[in-house]
Design a protein around this motif. Structure first.
Motif, PDB file in Angstrom:
ATOM      1  N   SER A 188       0.840  -1.198   0.000  1.00  0.00           N
ATOM      2  CA  SER A 188       0.000   0.000   0.000  1.00  0.00           C
ATOM      3  C   SER A 188       0.875   1.248   0.000  1.00  0.00           C
ATOM      4  O   SER A 188       2.034   1.217   0.433  1.00  0.00           O
ATOM      5  N   ILE A 195      -3.927  -5.772   2.099  1.00  0.00           N
ATOM      6  CA  ILE A 195      -4.748  -6.088   0.933  1.00  0.00           C
ATOM      7  C   ILE A 195      -5.902  -6.975   1.381  1.00  0.00           C
ATOM      8  O   ILE A 195      -5.710  -7.949   2.112  1.00  0.00           O
ATOM      9  N   GLY A 206     -12.307  -8.894  -6.398  1.00  0.00           N
ATOM     10  CA  GLY A 206     -11.821  -7.527  -6.290  1.00  0.00           C
ATOM     11  C   GLY A 206     -10.835  -7.388  -5.143  1.00  0.00           C
ATOM     12  O   GLY A 206     -11.039  -7.974  -4.068  1.00  0.00           O
ATOM     13  N   THR A 208      -8.429  -4.614  -2.747  1.00  0.00           N
ATOM     14  CA  THR A 208      -8.142  -3.249  -2.337  1.00  0.00           C
ATOM     15  C   THR A 208      -7.162  -3.261  -1.180  1.00  0.00           C
ATOM     16  O   THR A 208      -7.376  -3.991  -0.202  1.00  0.00           O
ATOM     17  N   PRO A 209      -6.040  -2.490  -1.274  1.00  0.00           N
ATOM     18  CA  PRO A 209      -5.541  -1.829  -2.480  1.00  0.00           C
ATOM     19  C   PRO A 209      -5.139  -2.861  -3.535  1.00  0.00           C
ATOM     20  O   PRO A 209      -4.978  -4.047  -3.221  1.00  0.00           O
ATOM     21  N   PHE A 210      -4.983  -2.404  -4.775  1.00  0.00           N
ATOM     22  CA  PHE A 210      -4.744  -3.309  -5.897  1.00  0.00           C
ATOM     23  C   PHE A 210      -3.252  -3.288  -6.247  1.00  0.00           C
ATOM     24  O   PHE A 210      -2.739  -2.262  -6.701  1.00  0.00           O
ATOM     25  N   PRO A 253      -9.338  -4.522  -9.576  1.00  0.00           N
ATOM     26  CA  PRO A 253      -9.592  -3.624  -8.442  1.00  0.00           C
ATOM     27  C   PRO A 253     -11.068  -3.613  -8.063  1.00  0.00           C
ATOM     28  O   PRO A 253     -11.934  -3.969  -8.856  1.00  0.00           O
ATOM     29  N   MET A 254     -11.330  -3.224  -6.841  1.00  0.00           N
ATOM     30  CA  MET A 254     -12.713  -3.049  -6.418  1.00  0.00           C
ATOM     31  C   MET A 254     -13.374  -1.971  -7.265  1.00  0.00           C
ATOM     32  O   MET A 254     -12.734  -1.047  -7.746  1.00  0.00           O
TER      33      MET A 254
END
Length: 260
Positions: A188, A195, A206, A208-210, A253-254
């Motif tokens: 991050s 994550i 999905g 996050t973070p990606f 990603p989300m």
């Protein structure tokens, strides 16, 4: 083996296939997250082959009478696992010493708090191996810390994909990962957020973070073995007779469920 039990069948994924998936994930990881890019191929080798010890074990599944299911990587007894673990890291070391260091450290972490005599002996053996490999490679063991965290994250993300039912709500996920992946804060921007993965539907995960360069697809060979077949034939024959199916999932990603 990674086992997911349903009412009338078992969904089974071989450990080495899960490790190959880990290697596929590595190929999309943003390089800015780790130093030592000249060791990229070594890290990839470690990721792809970290579970090669299971190839022989998974060829003939063993039955757990107590749980009335095939043994999985979680509950297979240590006396059966440990010789294969050592052999697997020996095999890796013959081909890539830095990858062997990462895999040895990764496997050692499974037993860091063990009180089992067999597991303590295994841990001592691997600690000796690690010291020797560091001397041969001319590095301090701490120099591999970031690469070890990468291996751990990709191993865990691959298990997350394999062990959960596609589309499962967060509250019903396998409990290891409901609060994110331990040690992933380094991915991050602020180095503070883990994550976290979510099944947004049956075909899309999905994050996050990606931490990857872009959204992508992965495919996992899987066997779905009926409980009636196991009762009739036994686990080894039932497993051998059923063909593999290939399940494809998208990772991104989300906030999006499509891949451009």
């Amino acid at each position: 083996m990674i086992i997911n039990e349903r009412e009338s069948e078992f969904v089974i994924i071989e450990q080495h296939n899960h490790a190959v998936l880990s290697g596929d994930l590595f190929s999309y990881l943003q390089e800015e997250f780790f130093t030592g890019k000249e060791q990229k191929q070594d890290i990839l080798f470690a990721t792809q082959y970290h579970d090669c010890a299971w190839i022989g074990l998974d060829a003939a599944p063993l039955w757990d009478d107590k749980k009335n299911s095939p043994y999985s990587f979680i509950n297979l007894p240590s006396p059966l696992k440990l010789p294969h673990y050592r052999y697997g890291i020996d095999w890796i070391e013959q081909r890539n010493k830095y990858a062997a260091l990462l895999c040895s450290r990764h496997y050692s972490s499974f037993f860091s708090n063990s009180k089992s005599e067999d597991e303590i002996k295994y841990l001592q053996y691997e600690k000796t191996r690690q010291k020797r490999l560091c001397l041969e490679l001319g590095i301090a063991i701490e120099d591999s810390n970031i690469h070890l965290e990468i291996l751990k994250f990709l191993d865990n993300l691959s298990i997350y994909i394999c062990i959960n039912e596609p589309g499962v709500p967060k509250s019903d996920e396998f409990p290891w990962y409901q609060n994110g992946f331990e040690g992933t804060e380094l991915f991050s921007v602020e180095k503070s957020d883990r994550i976290v993965a979510y099944w947004l539907n049956e075909g899309y995960i999905g994050l996050t973070p990606f931490p990857f360069t872009r959204a992508f697809e992965v495919t996992m060979p899987t066997k779905i073995v009926g409980k009636c077949d196991i009762k009739e034939k036994g686990i080894i024959e039932a497993y051998k007779d059923v063909p593999a199916v290939f399940r494809t999932f998208k990772i991104g990603p989300m906030g999006s469920t499509s891949i451009l």
